[in-house]
Design a protein around this motif. Structure first.
Motif, PDB file in Angstrom:
ATOM      1  N   PRO A  34       0.807  -1.222   0.000  1.00 37.38           N
ATOM      2  CA  PRO A  34       0.000   0.000   0.000  1.00 37.38           C
ATOM      3  C   PRO A  34       0.841   1.273   0.000  1.00 37.38           C
ATOM      4  N   ASP A  35       2.143   1.169   0.316  1.00 36.61           N
ATOM      5  CA  ASP A  35       3.020   2.330   0.438  1.00 36.61           C
ATOM      6  C   ASP A  35       4.031   2.357  -0.715  1.00 36.61           C
ATOM      7  N   VAL A  36       4.245   3.530  -1.295  1.00 34.68           N
ATOM      8  CA  VAL A  36       5.134   3.675  -2.455  1.00 34.68           C
ATOM      9  C   VAL A  36       6.572   3.309  -2.100  1.00 34.68           C
ATOM     10  N   LYS A  37       7.053   3.795  -0.965  1.00 35.31           N
ATOM     11  CA  LYS A  37       8.443   3.531  -0.587  1.00 35.31           C
ATOM     12  C   LYS A  37       8.670   2.045  -0.307  1.00 35.31           C
ATOM     13  N   VAL A  38       7.704   1.408   0.323  1.00 30.50           N
ATOM     14  CA  VAL A  38       7.837  -0.025   0.594  1.00 30.50           C
ATOM     15  C   VAL A  38       7.784  -0.807  -0.714  1.00 30.50           C
ATOM     16  N   ALA A  39       6.982  -0.340  -1.664  1.00 25.69           N
ATOM     17  CA  ALA A  39       6.927  -0.992  -2.972  1.00 25.69           C
ATOM     18  C   ALA A  39       8.289  -0.917  -3.653  1.00 25.69           C
ATOM     19  N   HIS A  40       8.944   0.224  -3.558  1.00 23.36           N
ATOM     20  CA  HIS A  40      10.281   0.369  -4.151  1.00 23.36           C
ATOM     21  C   HIS A  40      11.274  -0.584  -3.495  1.00 23.36           C
ATOM     22  N   TRP A  41      11.206  -0.693  -2.170  1.00 24.98           N
ATOM     23  CA  TRP A  41      12.094  -1.612  -1.455  1.00 24.98           C
ATOM     24  C   TRP A  41      11.832  -3.048  -1.877  1.00 24.98           C
ATOM     25  N   SER A  42      10.560  -3.402  -2.002  1.00 20.87           N
ATOM     26  CA  SER A  42      10.206  -4.786  -2.314  1.00 20.87           C
ATOM     27  C   SER A  42      10.625  -5.201  -3.716  1.00 20.87           C
ATOM     28  N   ARG A  43      10.762  -4.233  -4.615  1.00 22.61           N
ATOM     29  CA  ARG A  43      11.115  -4.552  -6.005  1.00 22.61           C
ATOM     30  C   ARG A  43      12.601  -4.880  -6.184  1.00 22.61           C
ATOM     31  N   GLN A  44      13.414  -4.617  -5.198  1.00 21.42           N
ATOM     32  CA  GLN A  44      14.845  -4.827  -5.364  1.00 21.42           C
ATOM     33  C   GLN A  44      15.162  -6.301  -5.616  1.00 21.42           C
ATOM     34  N   PRO A  45      15.965  -6.603  -6.651  1.00 24.88           N
ATOM     35  CA  PRO A  45      16.295  -7.999  -6.972  1.00 24.88           C
ATOM     36  C   PRO A  45      17.001  -8.695  -5.811  1.00 24.88           C
ATOM     37  N   ILE A  46      16.745  -9.976  -5.681  1.00 24.93           N
ATOM     38  CA  ILE A  46      17.344 -10.784  -4.626  1.00 24.93           C
ATOM     39  C   ILE A  46      18.272 -11.806  -5.281  1.00 24.93           C
ATOM     40  N   GLY A  47      19.573 -11.594  -5.130  1.00 26.82           N
ATOM     41  CA  GLY A  47      20.537 -12.542  -5.669  1.00 26.82           C
ATOM     42  C   GLY A  47      20.628 -13.775  -4.789  1.00 26.82           C
ATOM     43  N   LEU A  48      20.559 -14.969  -5.409  1.00 21.85           N
ATOM     44  CA  LEU A  48      20.569 -16.206  -4.634  1.00 21.85           C
ATOM     45  C   LEU A  48      21.957 -16.817  -4.504  1.00 21.85           C
ATOM     46  N   GLY A  49      22.961 -16.188  -5.090  1.00 20.94           N
ATOM     47  CA  GLY A  49      24.324 -16.703  -4.976  1.00 20.94           C
ATOM     48  C   GLY A  49      24.756 -17.504  -6.184  1.00 20.94           C
ATOM     49  N   HIS A  50      23.896 -18.410  -6.643  1.00 19.29           N
ATOM     50  CA  HIS A  50      24.240 -19.212  -7.824  1.00 19.29           C
ATOM     51  C   HIS A  50      24.205 -18.317  -9.062  1.00 19.29           C
ATOM     52  N   PRO A  51      25.197 -18.423  -9.932  1.00 26.19           N
ATOM     53  CA  PRO A  51      25.227 -17.576 -11.133  1.00 26.19           C
ATOM     54  C   PRO A  51      23.916 -17.640 -11.915  1.00 26.19           C
ATOM     55  N   GLY A  52      23.355 -16.469 -12.181  1.00 26.84           N
ATOM     56  CA  GLY A  52      22.137 -16.385 -12.976  1.00 26.84           C
ATOM     57  C   GLY A  52      20.846 -16.510 -12.196  1.00 26.84           C
ATOM     58  N   LEU A  53      20.914 -16.903 -10.921  1.00 27.03           N
ATOM     59  CA  LEU A  53      19.697 -17.051 -10.127  1.00 27.03           C
ATOM     60  C   LEU A  53      19.417 -15.760  -9.353  1.00 27.03           C
TER      61      LEU A  53
END
Length: 295
Positions: free
Chosen positions: A114-133
């Motif tokens: 519901p909040d714009v700033k939280v939406a921006h935070w949530s969109r940040q990619p999450i790297g899983l460590g394995h190449p390409g994931l």
């Protein structure tokens, strides 16, 4: 502990699981597989993982088969995020892996913010460590939720209309959106309409609801239908009754008097302002909480 707003949004997807697919396809422009049904599944994702994992909601899209049970074609993890939570960047990937393993179909993450700033935070990619994931959460923030000001459109999709009110309550369109919803629910089955009206009232902080209510009452044009106006007034009266009931319980507690469950229920359910006021005064002198019911 989840907030009332959090629970209200989660409830929308239980009322109509199709809402998850609708947001993905129409708001986030995700290409979905062909499917025939959308249904809520258990959010418990511990079956194949040792840690306790529970998503806010899980919606599974299935496709009919002539010779067998419907086949899952996409599993959707629905998460409601109202503030940044670094732990979610570890648990969200686990949700998808666990659900994919359980349902034997692709899984996808939909985050409602519901909040714009939280939406921006949530969109940040999450790297899983394995190449390409890399997991890039699909996020429906305020800019992704449509502004619904037409009562007919709100009646066609009341769940999305509730979400529209929550997402845009503080915008200039807020009163129009709320009016559209309250007018629309009047056209629904009374029980269903009341659920949505109560849901949006509970989801909005008091100060925002009061701001919208004041705008509706002071604007030169007519915002509210008679039914909607009556229900806004009813909501205010209910809020005042709750406040008086809390005062009664506070006085009884300060005096060290126990409140039996049936007495507590009678006070909580009372909507007569004169009787509530009488109980507040009597709470100072009664010998027991049960004596209030005789007043």
């Amino acid at each position: 502990m989840p907030s009332i707003q959090h629970e209200a949004i989660v409830r929308l997807f239980h009322e109509r699981p199709q809402l998850a697919a609708e947001l993905l396809a129409e708001s986030l422009h995700v290409t979905l597989p062909r499917y025939d049904h959308a249904a809520v599944e258990t959010g418990d994702l511990t079956a194949v993982t040792p840690a306790e994992l529970r998503a806010d909601s899980v919606v599974v899209l299935t496709r009919e088969r002539a010779d067998a049970r419907p086949t899952p074609v996409l599993a959707i993890v629905v998460e409601v995020q109202r503030s940044p939570d670094p732990d979610k960047r570890w648990s969200w990937p686990m949700y998808l892996v666990s659900l994919r393993t359980r349902m034997k179909c692709p899984s996808i993450l939909l985050v409602i913010c519901p909040d714009v700033k939280v939406a921006h935070w949530s969109r940040q990619p999450i790297g899983l460590g394995h190449p390409g994931l890399i997991l890039s959460p699909l996020v429906a923030g305020p800019t992704d939720v449509p502004v619904i000001v037409d009562p007919l459109e709100a009646a066609d999709d009341p769940e999305l209309a509730v979400l529209s009110v929550i997402a845009h309550a503080t915008t200039p369109e807020g009163p129009d959106i709320l009016n559209a919803l309250l007018t629309a629910v009047h056209k629904l089955d009374p029980d269903r309409g009341a659920r949505y009206a109560d849901m949006v009232r509970a989801a909005l902080p008091n100060q925002i609801w009061e701001h919208l209510e004041n705008l509706m009452q002071t604007e030169p044009r007519e915002f509210l239908s008679d039914w909607a106006r009556d229900n806004v007034a009813k909501g205010r009266a209910q809020g005042e009754a709750i406040g008086v009931a809390k005062s009664i319980f506070g006085v009884l507690s300060a005096r060290g008097l126990d409140v039996p469950d049936d007495v507590r229920a009678a006070i909580d359910e009372c909507s007569d302002p004169e009787r509530l006021d009488a109980w507040v005064l009597a709470a100072v002198t009664v010998e027991s909480a049960r004596d209030l019911l005789n007043i």
